[in-house]
Design a protein around this motif. Structure first.
Motif, PDB file in Angstrom:
ATOM      1  N   PRO A  30      43.842  42.908  33.415  1.00 21.43           N
ATOM      2  CA  PRO A  30      44.139  41.612  34.347  1.00 21.43           C
ATOM      3  C   PRO A  30      44.048  41.492  35.650  1.00 21.43           C
ATOM      4  O   PRO A  30      43.455  41.996  36.098  1.00 21.43           O
ATOM      5  CB  PRO A  30      46.330  42.913  34.680  1.00 21.43           C
ATOM      6  N   ASP A  32      44.654  41.182  38.782  1.00 21.72           N
ATOM      7  CA  ASP A  32      46.416  41.793  39.229  1.00 21.72           C
ATOM      8  C   ASP A  32      45.344  41.853  40.857  1.00 21.72           C
ATOM      9  O   ASP A  32      45.866  42.926  41.663  1.00 21.72           O
ATOM     10  CB  ASP A  32      47.376  42.562  38.870  1.00 21.72           C
ATOM     11  N   GLY A  33      43.805  42.406  41.153  1.00 23.35           N
ATOM     12  CA  GLY A  33      42.857  43.111  42.497  1.00 23.35           C
ATOM     13  C   GLY A  33      43.003  44.149  42.389  1.00 23.35           C
ATOM     14  O   GLY A  33      42.343  45.126  43.011  1.00 23.35           O
ATOM     15  N   ASN A  34      43.520  44.901  41.259  1.00 25.42           N
ATOM     16  CA  ASN A  34      42.907  46.487  40.731  1.00 25.42           C
ATOM     17  C   ASN A  34      41.902  46.620  40.076  1.00 25.42           C
ATOM     18  O   ASN A  34      42.053  45.876  38.438  1.00 25.42           O
ATOM     19  CB  ASN A  34      44.022  47.351  40.713  1.00 25.42           C
ATOM     20  N   CYS A  56      39.340  36.560  40.351  1.00 29.82           N
ATOM     21  CA  CYS A  56      40.864  37.092  41.455  1.00 29.82           C
ATOM     22  C   CYS A  56      40.331  36.062  42.170  1.00 29.82           C
ATOM     23  O   CYS A  56      41.594  35.278  42.759  1.00 29.82           O
ATOM     24  CB  CYS A  56      40.192  38.849  42.008  1.00 29.82           C
ATOM     25  N   LYS A  59      42.517  32.995  41.108  1.00 27.43           N
ATOM     26  CA  LYS A  59      43.409  33.038  41.639  1.00 27.43           C
ATOM     27  C   LYS A  59      44.236  33.829  42.582  1.00 27.43           C
ATOM     28  O   LYS A  59      45.652  33.439  42.877  1.00 27.43           O
ATOM     29  CB  LYS A  59      43.381  34.452  40.492  1.00 27.43           C
ATOM     30  N   VAL A  61      43.849  35.492  44.961  1.00 24.98           N
ATOM     31  CA  VAL A  61      43.854  36.856  44.546  1.00 24.98           C
ATOM     32  C   VAL A  61      42.298  37.283  45.416  1.00 24.98           C
ATOM     33  O   VAL A  61      41.378  37.542  45.355  1.00 24.98           O
ATOM     34  CB  VAL A  61      43.836  37.847  43.881  1.00 24.98           C
TER      35      VAL A  61
END
Length: 112
Positions: A30, A32-34, A56, A59, A61
């Motif tokens: 995903p 999601d920044g992690n 990222c 998107k 992020v």
């Protein structure tokens, strides 16, 4: 006692179909920044980090935490030596103790 005739060989079926992502062991990550590198081989890290940071940024992020673990520090060194070479990286730093300490690195990306 009777003997059976040997069966004729089966006809060739053509080339094998390409393996599916599940057969390859592909993992969907995903954006999601992690990014947790524990699931990957060390040889995959440079390309993976580069592609993940690109995704990222696409998107929007811009703050990304890369979790490389503490271990021997080899993955941390690999990640932290790669980051200055990427033009989209504004800066990076070792995470605070609450965010993983020296087992993670925070990366700030430049906006598009």
């Amino acid at each position: 006692m009777s003997r059976r005739k040997p069966l004729p060989p089966l006809p060739p079926e053509g080339p094998e179909p390409p393996p599916t992502p599940d057969e390859l062991g592909a993992v969907e990550i995903p954006v999601d920044g992690n990014l947790d590198l524990h699931l990957f081989q060390p040889r995959e890290v440079k390309d993976l980090v580069t592609e993940y940071l690109w995704a990222c940024r696409q998107k929007g992020v811009l703050d990304v935490r890369i979790i490389h673990g503490k271990g021997t520090g080899a993955l941390r060194r690999t990640v932290q030596s790669l980051l200055p070479t990427l033009p989209e990286v504004e800066n990076f730093q070792t995470a605070s103790e609450a965010d993983g300490g020296w087992g993670a690195t925070w990366v700030r990306l430049k906006p598009l």
